[in-house]
Design a protein around this motif. Sequence first.
Motif, PDB file in Angstrom:
ATOM      1  N   GLN A 152     161.806  21.191   0.385  1.00  0.00           N
ATOM      2  CA  GLN A 152     161.545  19.904  -0.241  1.00  0.00           C
ATOM      3  C   GLN A 152     161.396  18.816   0.811  1.00  0.00           C
ATOM      4  O   GLN A 152     162.112  18.812   1.820  1.00  0.00           O
ATOM      5  CB  GLN A 152     162.687  19.538  -1.198  1.00  0.00           C
ATOM      6  CG  GLN A 152     162.865  20.503  -2.365  1.00  0.00           C
ATOM      7  CD  GLN A 152     161.648  20.531  -3.277  1.00  0.00           C
ATOM      8  OE1 GLN A 152     161.009  19.502  -3.511  1.00  0.00           O
ATOM      9  NE2 GLN A 152     161.329  21.706  -3.804  1.00  0.00           N
ATOM     10  N   PRO A 153     160.460  17.862   0.584  1.00  0.00           N
ATOM     11  CA  PRO A 153     160.307  16.754   1.529  1.00  0.00           C
ATOM     12  C   PRO A 153     161.584  15.941   1.653  1.00  0.00           C
ATOM     13  O   PRO A 153     162.321  15.752   0.687  1.00  0.00           O
ATOM     14  CB  PRO A 153     159.179  15.915   0.908  1.00  0.00           C
ATOM     15  CG  PRO A 153     158.454  16.859   0.012  1.00  0.00           C
ATOM     16  CD  PRO A 153     159.496  17.801  -0.522  1.00  0.00           C
ATOM     17  N   ALA A 154     161.856  15.474   2.851  1.00  0.00           N
ATOM     18  CA  ALA A 154     163.040  14.668   3.130  1.00  0.00           C
ATOM     19  C   ALA A 154     162.776  13.918   4.430  1.00  0.00           C
ATOM     20  O   ALA A 154     161.785  14.182   5.123  1.00  0.00           O
ATOM     21  CB  ALA A 154     164.277  15.566   3.258  1.00  0.00           C
ATOM     22  N   PRO A 155     163.641  12.958   4.782  1.00  0.00           N
ATOM     23  CA  PRO A 155     163.479  12.291   6.083  1.00  0.00           C
ATOM     24  C   PRO A 155     163.540  13.320   7.210  1.00  0.00           C
ATOM     25  O   PRO A 155     164.113  14.394   7.055  1.00  0.00           O
ATOM     26  CB  PRO A 155     164.676  11.339   6.132  1.00  0.00           C
ATOM     27  CG  PRO A 155     165.062  11.122   4.712  1.00  0.00           C
ATOM     28  CD  PRO A 155     164.769  12.411   4.013  1.00  0.00           C
ATOM     29  N   ASP A 156     162.960  12.990   8.323  1.00  0.00           N
ATOM     30  CA  ASP A 156     162.896  13.817   9.543  1.00  0.00           C
ATOM     31  C   ASP A 156     162.412  15.239   9.277  1.00  0.00           C
ATOM     32  O   ASP A 156     162.902  16.189   9.877  1.00  0.00           O
ATOM     33  CB  ASP A 156     164.236  13.816  10.295  1.00  0.00           C
ATOM     34  CG  ASP A 156     165.391  14.525   9.577  1.00  0.00           C
ATOM     35  OD1 ASP A 156     165.144  15.336   8.673  1.00  0.00           O
ATOM     36  OD2 ASP A 156     166.542  14.269   9.938  1.00  0.00           O
ATOM     37  N   THR A 157     161.431  15.366   8.371  1.00  0.00           N
ATOM     38  CA  THR A 157     160.920  16.685   7.999  1.00  0.00           C
ATOM     39  C   THR A 157     159.413  16.770   8.228  1.00  0.00           C
ATOM     40  O   THR A 157     158.668  15.869   7.842  1.00  0.00           O
ATOM     41  CB  THR A 157     161.224  16.995   6.528  1.00  0.00           C
ATOM     42  OG1 THR A 157     162.630  16.892   6.305  1.00  0.00           O
ATOM     43  CG2 THR A 157     160.762  18.399   6.154  1.00  0.00           C
ATOM     44  N   LEU A 158     158.987  17.867   8.829  1.00  0.00           N
ATOM     45  CA  LEU A 158     157.568  18.156   9.005  1.00  0.00           C
ATOM     46  C   LEU A 158     157.108  19.135   7.937  1.00  0.00           C
ATOM     47  O   LEU A 158     157.888  19.946   7.447  1.00  0.00           O
ATOM     48  CB  LEU A 158     157.317  18.779  10.378  1.00  0.00           C
ATOM     49  CG  LEU A 158     157.570  17.913  11.609  1.00  0.00           C
ATOM     50  CD1 LEU A 158     157.514  18.771  12.876  1.00  0.00           C
ATOM     51  CD2 LEU A 158     156.556  16.777  11.695  1.00  0.00           C
ATOM     52  N   ARG A 159     155.838  19.063   7.586  1.00  0.00           N
ATOM     53  CA  ARG A 159     155.213  20.086   6.743  1.00  0.00           C
ATOM     54  C   ARG A 159     154.099  20.723   7.565  1.00  0.00           C
ATOM     55  O   ARG A 159     153.208  20.029   8.069  1.00  0.00           O
ATOM     56  CB  ARG A 159     154.644  19.498   5.457  1.00  0.00           C
ATOM     57  CG  ARG A 159     153.948  20.568   4.584  1.00  0.00           C
ATOM     58  CD  ARG A 159     153.338  19.985   3.327  1.00  0.00           C
ATOM     59  NE  ARG A 159     154.350  19.577   2.376  1.00  0.00           N
ATOM     60  CZ  ARG A 159     154.920  20.387   1.476  1.00  0.00           C
ATOM     61  NH1 ARG A 159     154.580  21.663   1.436  1.00  0.00           N
ATOM     62  NH2 ARG A 159     155.824  19.925   0.642  1.00  0.00           N
ATOM     63  N   ILE A 160     154.148  22.039   7.670  1.00  0.00           N
ATOM     64  CA  ILE A 160     153.165  22.772   8.473  1.00  0.00           C
ATOM     65  C   ILE A 160     152.349  23.674   7.569  1.00  0.00           C
ATOM     66  O   ILE A 160     152.902  24.470   6.792  1.00  0.00           O
ATOM     67  CB  ILE A 160     153.862  23.606   9.566  1.00  0.00           C
ATOM     68  CG1 ILE A 160     154.577  22.663  10.546  1.00  0.00           C
ATOM     69  CG2 ILE A 160     152.857  24.479  10.305  1.00  0.00           C
ATOM     70  CD1 ILE A 160     155.384  23.379  11.609  1.00  0.00           C
ATOM     71  N   HIS A 161     151.038  23.538   7.676  1.00  0.00           N
ATOM     72  CA  HIS A 161     150.127  24.385   6.899  1.00  0.00           C
ATOM     73  C   HIS A 161     149.300  25.201   7.883  1.00  0.00           C
ATOM     74  O   HIS A 161     148.597  24.652   8.739  1.00  0.00           O
ATOM     75  CB  HIS A 161     149.214  23.527   6.028  1.00  0.00           C
ATOM     76  CG  HIS A 161     148.418  24.331   5.052  1.00  0.00           C
ATOM     77  ND1 HIS A 161     148.915  24.746   3.836  1.00  0.00           N
ATOM     78  CD2 HIS A 161     147.143  24.822   5.123  1.00  0.00           C
ATOM     79  CE1 HIS A 161     147.998  25.434   3.188  1.00  0.00           C
ATOM     80  NE2 HIS A 161     146.909  25.505   3.955  1.00  0.00           N
ATOM     81  N   LEU A 162     149.383  26.523   7.765  1.00  0.00           N
ATOM     82  CA  LEU A 162     148.645  27.441   8.623  1.00  0.00           C
ATOM     83  C   LEU A 162     147.525  28.092   7.828  1.00  0.00           C
ATOM     84  O   LEU A 162     147.746  28.568   6.706  1.00  0.00           O
ATOM     85  CB  LEU A 162     149.575  28.529   9.171  1.00  0.00           C
ATOM     86  CG  LEU A 162     150.766  28.049  10.003  1.00  0.00           C
ATOM     87  CD1 LEU A 162     151.793  29.163  10.147  1.00  0.00           C
ATOM     88  CD2 LEU A 162     150.301  27.574  11.368  1.00  0.00           C
ATOM     89  N   THR A 163     146.335  28.131   8.408  1.00  0.00           N
ATOM     90  CA  THR A 163     145.197  28.768   7.758  1.00  0.00           C
ATOM     91  C   THR A 163     144.616  29.807   8.696  1.00  0.00           C
ATOM     92  O   THR A 163     144.124  29.477   9.786  1.00  0.00           O
ATOM     93  CB  THR A 163     144.107  27.741   7.402  1.00  0.00           C
ATOM     94  OG1 THR A 163     144.673  26.701   6.590  1.00  0.00           O
ATOM     95  CG2 THR A 163     142.965  28.408   6.638  1.00  0.00           C
ATOM     96  N   LEU A 164     144.686  31.065   8.297  1.00  0.00           N
ATOM     97  CA  LEU A 164     144.095  32.149   9.073  1.00  0.00           C
ATOM     98  C   LEU A 164     142.590  32.115   8.849  1.00  0.00           C
ATOM     99  O   LEU A 164     142.110  32.305   7.725  1.00  0.00           O
ATOM    100  CB  LEU A 164     144.682  33.484   8.611  1.00  0.00           C
ATOM    101  CG  LEU A 164     144.183  34.756   9.292  1.00  0.00           C
ATOM    102  CD1 LEU A 164     144.574  34.778  10.757  1.00  0.00           C
ATOM    103  CD2 LEU A 164     144.720  35.985   8.574  1.00  0.00           C
ATOM    104  N   THR A 165     141.834  31.855   9.903  1.00  0.00           N
ATOM    105  CA  THR A 165     140.389  31.653   9.767  1.00  0.00           C
ATOM    106  C   THR A 165     139.551  32.790  10.336  1.00  0.00           C
ATOM    107  O   THR A 165     138.354  32.881  10.040  1.00  0.00           O
ATOM    108  CB  THR A 165     139.956  30.349  10.444  1.00  0.00           C
ATOM    109  OG1 THR A 165     140.341  30.402  11.828  1.00  0.00           O
ATOM    110  CG2 THR A 165     140.602  29.143   9.777  1.00  0.00           C
ATOM    111  N   GLY A 166     140.145  33.638  11.150  1.00  0.00           N
ATOM    112  CA  GLY A 166     139.379  34.728  11.735  1.00  0.00           C
ATOM    113  C   GLY A 166     140.271  35.644  12.552  1.00  0.00           C
ATOM    114  O   GLY A 166     141.402  35.297  12.890  1.00  0.00           O
ATOM    115  N   ALA A 167     139.765  36.801  12.862  1.00  0.00           N
ATOM    116  CA  ALA A 167     140.509  37.760  13.679  1.00  0.00           C
ATOM    117  C   ALA A 167     139.567  38.870  14.098  1.00  0.00           C
ATOM    118  O   ALA A 167     138.497  39.066  13.515  1.00  0.00           O
ATOM    119  CB  ALA A 167     141.699  38.343  12.906  1.00  0.00           C
TER     120      ALA A 167
END
Length: 238
Positions: A116-131
């Motif tokens: 859950q969002p809160a102070p001092d919090t990052l949100r990271i979104h990873l997208t696998l685009t190729g391999a």
Amino acid sequence: MNERPISPWLAAMAAVLAALSLAGCSGPRPIAYSHLGSTPYLRPTPDDANGRTPYVFAVPVNWRQYHRVIIDPVEIYDGPDAQFGKIPSQGQAYLARVMQQRFTTRLARDFTIVTQPAPDTLRIHLTLTGASATPPVIGTLSHFDLAGGPYNALQGLRGKPGIVSGAVVYAVEIRDARSGQLLRSEVTRQYPAAMNIGASFGPMKAAEKGIEKGAEALARRITGNDEAIAPTFRAPQP
């Protein structure tokens, strides 16, 4: 007249030389993918000498103010410019699971993983685009023969991928979890060290090693321990 049979060693060397002529198969080269949320903000990285992170967006951030992180489920990119080559959907799903696990495990060493969002919090979104997968047999042979060995040694000194080595390409989007402000976005290609022989055993081993290296690089970035990775670009916020 009897022809002398070709020795297995010469046959292997010929195969490696053939691989060299096919373009140093080190995986897809990242592009500014057209269907990422941060695509309009990505800019070419001017000093990306080894081609690892050719596109980036960033604003000045005091990363040390963040102590918690939300890691979204890894997304598999389905845009028309995806770069999975011959890797089937099952292989893509496998790499996405590996990415979720490796990034979560690595970031948990420095951050509290939350949902859950809160102070001092990052949100990271990873997208696998190729391999790309490491070709069977030839990927391993290229580390030992007289053609591939010196080439791989030179590539290792330059921080570049070895010949016929697999790789993984993905996008990272980092936001302030409460405000939604985009702090950093990048498209990156990760691969094992050119002389990493172990990463050549198995078609997905190199891509997995690339994921591990990517998780380490991201952790260093957002703990403030690698301030020199990429320059800062100023652009309107999404």
